[in-house]
Design a protein around this motif. Structure first.
Motif, short mmCIF file in Angstrom:
data_model
loop_
_atom_site.label_atom_id
_atom_site.label_comp_id
_atom_site.label_asym_id
_atom_site.label_seq_id
_atom_site.Cartn_x
_atom_site.Cartn_y
_atom_site.Cartn_z
N ARG A 108 -5.42 4.49 -15.14
CA ARG A 108 -5.12 3.52 -14.08
C ARG A 108 -4.44 4.22 -12.90
NH1 ARG A 108 -0.16 0.13 -15.25
NH2 ARG A 108 0.63 2.05 -14.38
N GLY A 109 -3.45 5.06 -13.18
CA GLY A 109 -2.73 5.75 -12.12
C GLY A 109 -3.64 6.69 -11.33
N ILE A 110 -4.47 7.43 -12.03
CA ILE A 110 -5.36 8.38 -11.36
C ILE A 110 -6.40 7.63 -10.51
CG2 ILE A 110 -7.03 10.25 -11.66
CD1 ILE A 110 -5.57 10.85 -14.37
N ARG A 111 -6.88 6.51 -11.04
CA ARG A 111 -7.85 5.71 -10.26
C ARG A 111 -7.19 5.13 -9.01
NH1 ARG A 111 -12.68 4.22 -11.63
NH2 ARG A 111 -12.41 2.20 -10.62
N ASN A 112 -5.94 4.70 -9.12
CA ASN A 112 -5.23 4.19 -7.94
C ASN A 112 -5.04 5.29 -6.89
OD1 ASN A 112 -4.96 1.47 -8.43
ND2 ASN A 112 -3.08 1.74 -9.64
N PHE A 113 -4.85 6.51 -7.35
CA PHE A 113 -4.77 7.62 -6.39
C PHE A 113 -6.14 7.85 -5.75
CE2 PHE A 113 -5.75 12.14 -5.72
CZ PHE A 113 -4.98 12.33 -4.58
N MET A 114 -7.19 7.86 -6.57
CA MET A 114 -8.53 8.16 -6.05
C MET A 114 -8.99 7.08 -5.07
SD MET A 114 -10.17 9.43 -9.68
CE MET A 114 -11.82 9.91 -9.16
N LEU A 115 -8.67 5.82 -5.36
CA LEU A 115 -9.19 4.72 -4.53
C LEU A 115 -8.28 4.42 -3.35
CD1 LEU A 115 -10.32 2.36 -7.44
CD2 LEU A 115 -11.79 3.75 -5.95
N LYS A 116 -6.95 4.57 -3.56
CA LYS A 116 -6.02 4.13 -2.50
C LYS A 116 -5.04 5.22 -2.06
CE LYS A 116 -5.92 -0.08 -5.18
NZ LYS A 116 -5.00 -0.72 -6.12
N GLY A 117 -5.15 6.39 -2.65
CA GLY A 117 -4.25 7.48 -2.25
C GLY A 117 -2.81 7.30 -2.71
N ILE A 118 -2.59 6.42 -3.69
CA ILE A 118 -1.22 6.14 -4.15
C ILE A 118 -0.72 7.29 -5.03
CG2 ILE A 118 0.18 4.61 -5.59
CD1 ILE A 118 -1.72 2.32 -4.74
N LEU A 119 0.44 7.86 -4.63
CA LEU A 119 1.02 8.98 -5.38
C LEU A 119 2.18 8.54 -6.26
CD1 LEU A 119 0.90 11.77 -2.67
CD2 LEU A 119 -0.21 11.86 -4.91
N GLU A 120 2.68 7.30 -6.04
CA GLU A 120 3.74 6.80 -6.91
C GLU A 120 3.39 5.38 -7.34
OE1 GLU A 120 7.82 7.18 -5.65
OE2 GLU A 120 8.48 5.72 -7.13
N THR A 121 3.11 5.24 -8.62
CA THR A 121 2.75 3.93 -9.15
C THR A 121 4.02 3.06 -9.18
OG1 THR A 121 1.40 2.92 -10.88
CG2 THR A 121 3.12 4.40 -11.62
N PRO A 122 3.91 1.75 -8.86
CA PRO A 122 5.11 0.90 -8.88
C PRO A 122 5.64 0.69 -10.30
CG PRO A 122 3.16 -0.38 -8.23
CD PRO A 122 2.70 1.03 -8.44
N PHE A 123 6.92 0.33 -10.41
CA PHE A 123 7.50 0.06 -11.72
C PHE A 123 6.64 -0.93 -12.50
CE2 PHE A 123 9.75 -3.06 -14.32
CZ PHE A 123 10.26 -2.23 -15.30
N ASN A 124 6.49 -0.65 -13.77
CA ASN A 124 5.71 -1.53 -14.64
C ASN A 124 6.32 -1.46 -16.03
OD1 ASN A 124 3.75 -2.46 -16.54
ND2 ASN A 124 2.17 -2.17 -15.00
N GLN A 125 6.64 -2.64 -16.57
CA GLN A 125 7.32 -2.65 -17.87
C GLN A 125 6.47 -2.06 -18.99
OE1 GLN A 125 7.81 -6.31 -20.04
NE2 GLN A 125 6.49 -7.43 -18.62
N TRP A 126 5.16 -1.95 -18.77
CA TRP A 126 4.28 -1.40 -19.81
C TRP A 126 4.07 0.10 -19.66
CZ3 TRP A 126 4.36 -4.96 -23.20
CH2 TRP A 126 4.36 -6.31 -22.82
N ASP A 127 4.78 0.71 -18.70
CA ASP A 127 4.56 2.14 -18.44
C ASP A 127 5.43 3.06 -19.30
OD1 ASP A 127 2.74 1.39 -16.58
OD2 ASP A 127 3.73 2.29 -14.85
N ALA A 128 6.02 2.53 -20.38
CA ALA A 128 6.88 3.37 -21.22
C ALA A 128 6.08 4.10 -22.29
CB ALA A 128 8.00 2.54 -21.84
N GLY A 129 4.86 4.50 -21.94
CA GLY A 129 4.07 5.34 -22.84
C GLY A 129 4.49 6.80 -22.69
N ASN A 130 3.84 7.68 -23.48
CA ASN A 130 4.24 9.09 -23.49
C ASN A 130 3.38 9.97 -22.59
OD1 ASN A 130 1.88 9.22 -24.94
ND2 ASN A 130 2.88 9.46 -26.95
N GLY A 131 2.52 9.36 -21.76
CA GLY A 131 1.55 10.13 -20.97
C GLY A 131 2.14 10.99 -19.88
N ALA A 132 3.33 10.65 -19.40
CA ALA A 132 3.97 11.50 -18.39
C ALA A 132 4.77 12.62 -19.07
CB ALA A 132 4.89 10.68 -17.49
N ALA A 133 5.41 12.28 -20.18
CA ALA A 133 6.22 13.27 -20.90
C ALA A 133 5.37 14.39 -21.49
CB ALA A 133 7.01 12.57 -22.02
#
Ligand code: MN
Ligand code: MN
Length: 300
Positions: A108-133
């Motif tokens: 989702r984050g990479i697609r938002n960058f590709m489509l809208k150039g977003i480099l910082e995804t907004p806070f999301n309570q479901w983003d506590a996965g391990n994909g950034a770590a």
């Protein structure tokens, strides 16, 4: 920060951290999403890099954990310094190759960058996965010797896809553990750093260990800490971690990067290294040397 090790040792440990990450990924991926009981009945104790699993991997094949870490590393090395845009571009290029596995939040984050150039995804309570770590090692290598820079880089790379205080805190603590281990700190010193995380965010408390190893960053970090601080060798730490099952490639990768930095190249079993894809190992050796050479600790 005290410097116990010379530059040669630090370079060797930096490589061990990155290779440890890939080894943990390849060891754990074949049992990803299995329960500890399912692993026991199929493998006894899994101690070898066997391939297979739900992704039908070749033995020694790595997954998104290593691939996304390579993306971050390539972008820093190509720019000769920090380039958030470069990292996002690498992620986008990687997603276009239709990787064998991609986490939902990362996609989702990479697609938002590709489509809208977003480099910082907004806070999301479901983003506590391990994909950034799971992909924060290159930021740790690049920032060795500067904790402020680590915090900045660890969070910037994380927030391309994940924006949650628990993910943020995990990324920074894992980076600090790598910094300490690269400089030869003791297990007790690392333990104090892990305890500080649990003091700030009690969710991360890992004693007593609850035995959960899901993709939730809290479960992931608890599993890694439990097995890292109990294990007495790289092999013991990694075998304990991946045999918990669940998100075993990612817990394996994260434990592998900390244990690799701590035990060094000599600690990684030769029989595991032999299983790994040659091309990936060569690129990791090259990138880890270049990243650490750019760090404040080693830059001349
Ligand atoms: Mn993976
Ligand atoms: Mn995973």
């Amino acid at each position: 920060m005290p410097h116990f090790l010379d530059h040669h040792d630090i370079r060797s440990r930096a490589r061990a951290a990155f290779i440890g990450l890939a080894v943990g990924d390849a060891l754990g991926a074949p049992v990803e999403f299995m329960t500890a009981g399912e692993i026991r009945s199929k493998h006894g104790v899994l101690r070898e890099i066997v391939g297979g699993g739900w992704l039908r991997l070749k033995p020694g094949q790595v997954t998104d954990d290593t691939e996304m870490s390579l993306c971050v590393a390539r972008a820093i090395v190509a720019a000769g310094g920090w380039s958030l845009r470069g990292i996002a571009d690498e992620f986008a290029g990687w997603l276009r190759t239709k990787p064998v596995d991609v986490g939902d939040t990362c996609r989702r984050g990479i697609r938002n960058f590709m489509l809208k150039g977003i480099l910082e995804t907004p806070f999301n309570q479901w983003d506590a996965g391990n994909g950034a770590a799971m992909r924060m090692l290159p930021a740790a290598l690049y920032t060795l010797g500067d904790d402020d820079l680590l915090q900045c880089c660890a969070l910037e790379q994380a927030r391309i896809t994940h924006n949650h205080p628990l993910s943020d805190a995990a990324c920074i603590t894992l980076g600090r553990l790598v910094h300490l281990a690269l400089q030869g700190a003791s297990r007790n010193r690392l333990r104090r750093e892990a305890d500080l995380l649990a003091a700030d965010h009690p969710a991360f408390t890992f004693t007593p260990y609850r035995g959960l190893a899901t993709g939730y960053v809290v479960d992931t970090v608890q599993t890694v800490f439990h097995h890292f601080f109990r294990g007495r060798s790289f092999e013991e730490c990694l075998v304990g971690t991946v045999n918990q099952g669940g998100d075993a490639d990612t817990t394996g990768a994260i434990c592998g990067m900390v244990a690799g930095a701590f035990y060094g190249m000599e600690g990684i079993p030769q029989r595991w290294l032999k299983r790994m894809e040659r091309r990936t190992m060569t690129e990791i050796a090259d990138l880890s040397a270049r990243l650490i050479a750019l760090s404040p600790a080693l830059r001349e």
